[in-house]
Design a protein around this motif. Structure first.
Motif, mmCIF file in Angstrom:
data_model
loop_
_atom_site.group_PDB
_atom_site.id
_atom_site.type_symbol
_atom_site.label_atom_id
_atom_site.label_comp_id
_atom_site.label_asym_id
_atom_site.label_seq_id
_atom_site.Cartn_x
_atom_site.Cartn_y
_atom_site.Cartn_z
ATOM 1 N N ARG A 15 8.874 14.750 74.277
ATOM 2 C CA ARG A 15 7.455 14.226 74.451
ATOM 3 C C ARG A 15 6.711 14.095 73.209
ATOM 4 N NH1 ARG A 15 2.387 17.309 75.493
ATOM 5 N NH2 ARG A 15 3.512 19.218 74.944
ATOM 6 N N HIS A 16 5.970 12.953 73.163
ATOM 7 C CA HIS A 16 5.263 12.504 72.055
ATOM 8 C C HIS A 16 4.033 11.526 72.343
ATOM 9 C CE1 HIS A 16 4.308 10.815 68.013
ATOM 10 N NE2 HIS A 16 4.435 9.575 68.516
ATOM 11 N N VAL A 32 5.710 8.814 74.565
ATOM 12 C CA VAL A 32 6.827 9.104 75.344
ATOM 13 C C VAL A 32 6.421 10.309 76.347
ATOM 14 C CG1 VAL A 32 9.156 9.973 75.033
ATOM 15 C CG2 VAL A 32 8.125 8.426 73.338
ATOM 16 N N LEU A 33 6.518 10.106 77.697
ATOM 17 C CA LEU A 33 6.128 10.929 78.664
ATOM 18 C C LEU A 33 7.352 11.757 79.229
ATOM 19 C CD1 LEU A 33 3.871 8.286 80.246
ATOM 20 C CD2 LEU A 33 3.325 9.644 78.569
ATOM 21 N N ILE A 34 7.208 12.772 79.525
ATOM 22 C CA ILE A 34 8.305 13.627 80.361
ATOM 23 C C ILE A 34 8.009 13.072 81.734
ATOM 24 C CG2 ILE A 34 9.119 15.977 80.885
ATOM 25 C CD1 ILE A 34 7.901 17.050 78.609
ATOM 26 N N ASP A 35 9.225 12.800 82.330
ATOM 27 C CA ASP A 35 9.402 12.237 83.831
ATOM 28 C C ASP A 35 9.606 13.454 84.555
ATOM 29 O OD1 ASP A 35 9.505 10.886 85.964
ATOM 30 O OD2 ASP A 35 11.472 9.404 85.336
ATOM 31 N N GLY A 54 0.913 14.135 78.737
ATOM 32 C CA GLY A 54 2.087 13.226 78.770
ATOM 33 C C GLY A 54 3.196 13.689 79.666
ATOM 34 N N VAL A 55 2.666 14.478 80.636
ATOM 35 C CA VAL A 55 3.788 14.849 81.678
ATOM 36 C C VAL A 55 3.507 13.978 83.163
ATOM 37 C CG1 VAL A 55 4.825 16.683 83.017
ATOM 38 C CG2 VAL A 55 4.112 16.927 80.693
ATOM 39 N N ILE A 56 4.431 13.386 83.588
ATOM 40 C CA ILE A 56 4.244 12.575 84.731
ATOM 41 C C ILE A 56 4.470 13.414 86.186
ATOM 42 C CG2 ILE A 56 5.616 10.735 86.320
ATOM 43 C CD1 ILE A 56 6.259 9.455 83.707
ATOM 44 N N VAL A 57 3.357 13.965 86.924
ATOM 45 C CA VAL A 57 3.464 14.846 88.097
ATOM 46 C C VAL A 57 3.038 13.946 88.979
ATOM 47 C CG1 VAL A 57 2.399 16.881 88.750
ATOM 48 C CG2 VAL A 57 3.259 16.872 86.642
#
Length: 439
Positions: free
Chosen positions: A11-12, A60-63, A400-403
């Motif tokens: 993640r960034h 940069v997102l965590i998917d 940055g976390v896709i939920v």
């Protein structure tokens, strides 16, 4: 594991989310795209791979969404990219109904091999989950000569006219779009967190409604684990009782595995968890790692009931999508992704249950494999809390976390990570989620 490509797997945050370039593109979207198309996050992707998505601003997102359970083996998985590139060099389209090609047949053969049951099967390919569900109903009606279809509370089956009728939730899927297709009926689902009934008792309740209000329908259509309805896992015994009633009454049992199929739940298909062998099984989403493809697979005698020319479509089983599907299946089997899905479940459930112990707003932790959810409630009650779900999701998005959220009441956070995701990314995402609850 050879599943990652694209951005670095970390993640960034280069800017606030959304960043300036995404804001510019969102303004363009508002002027160019119909208002009815919403977005979960106001960011625009430029690259993705493994367990991350990179946006136009360098974030940069965590998917934890997988494009809503589509990129199960990871975005642009190497085998898939190579297979599609090879097919692209050969040809992009001929229409299988005009000049057929081997890829379509090979996908059908794989589906016939992999879906539950050892009986003789046939498959037919389409483009979307809704299209496949609608065609499964057509096939069941042709086979039985009956018209009625039974769906369930909290169900989601698609956005076409018939599948909107089968879908339970009005807003945003049905409101203002009627009238809907006739001869669709609804039965109560097993919802363990809310009804506390065991599986057989819940099944008897549903069967009683069907017998009294419908009689003998052409088909019963059910998601083995509900998707948009809230990731509801029926109590053990509910699905087997329902399937047994269908067999005893010559009713076609259709498993809608659009979201649950292709290793998502730690089995190749969720029906396997309770030994269910559907008469017809609908698959899509994870079948082709992001290319549009869906299928209906089932008993040969039922599948062959439709007359020649009665099934099909110009793009159904497109050669590029077929190449992607074959490579997706190869990746699942070669990389041990069923085991990976179960490992993700163990890691995430442990973290989520520990979070639940400290926070009585988390009413339920549920799901299987990499299809997990938490249902949020007012403290000390079972009253749904959709505002909290939205707030926690927004906090995760900002970091940055896709939920994604879901559920009839809008109070469920759902997690659909790609099976290519690392434990490090999962733990980072869960740390962000925990902070969102604390905030």
């Amino acid at each position: 594991m050879t599943l990652t490509s694209g951005p670095a797997q970390a993640r960034h945050l280069a800017t606030a989310i959304p960043g300036p370039r995404s804001l510019e593109l969102m303004a363009r979207k508002e002027h160019a795209v119909a208002r009815g198309v919403g977005t979960t996050m106001p960011v625009f992707a430029v690259r993705a791979g493994g367990g991350v998505v990179e946006d136009v601003d360098g974030n940069v997102l965590i998917d934890l969404g997988s494009g809503i359970a589509v990129t199960t083996v990871g975005v642009s998985a190497p085998r898939v990219v190579d297979a599609v590139r090879g097919q692209l060099d050969a040809f992009t389209h001929t229409c299988f109904m005009v000049t057929p090609y081997e890829g379509y047949v090979a996908v059908a053969e794989q589906l016939n091999r992999l879906t539950p049951g050892t009986h003789e099967k046939r498959s037919v390919l389409f483009n979307s989950g809704a299209e496949a569900v609608e065609n499964a109903v057509k096939i069941a009606r042709a086979f039985t000569g009956r018209q009625a279809v039974v769906a369930f509370d909290h169900a989601y089956h698609g956005r076409t006219n018939l599948t909107m009728a089968m879908t339970a939730k009005s807003m945003p899927y049905k409101q203002g779009f009627g009238p809907f297709a006739a001869e669709v009926y609804r039965a109560p689902l097993s919802y363990p967190f809310r009804d506390r009934a065991d599986g057989p008792a819940a099944a008897r309740r549903a069967i009683d409604v069907i017998e009294k209000q419908v009689g003998r329908p052409a088909a019963v259509v059910i998601e083995p684990i509900q998707g948009e309805g809230g990731f509801i896992v029926p109590a053990p015994g509910f699905l087997p009782e329902l399937a047994a009633w269908c067999r005893a009454n010559d009713v076609v049992f259709i498993a809608d595995e659009v979201q649950t199929g292709f290793a998502r739940t730690g089995a190749l298909f969720a029906s396997e968890h309770e030994g269910i062998v559907p008469d017809l099984l609908v698959s899509a989403k994870g079948i082709a790692d992001g290319l549009p493809l869906s299928a209906v697979t089932g008993r040969a005698d039922i599948m062959d009931a439709a007359h020649t020319g009665g099934l099909g479509g110009t793009y159904g089983g497109n050669p590029l999508a077929c190449a992607a599907a074959l490579a997706t299946i190869e990746t699942i089997e070669a990389e041990g992704l069923l085991e990976r899905a179960r490992a993700i479940e163990e890691l995430m459930k442990d973290r989520l249950c520990r979070l639940q112990e400290k926070d009585d707003r988390i009413g339920d932790v549920r799901g299987r494999g990499a299809m997990l959810a938490v249902e949020l409630v007012r403290p000390g009650t079972t009253e749904p809390d959709p505002e909290l779900a939205r707030a926690v999701a927004a906090a995760a998005h900002a970091q940055g976390v896709i939920v994604l959220t879901c559920g009839t009441y809008g109070n469920v956070l759902r997690f659909l990570p790609p099976l290519a995701i690392s434990d490090e990314l999962l733990n980072d995402a869960l740390d962000v989620l925990a902070e969102g609850f604390r905030a």
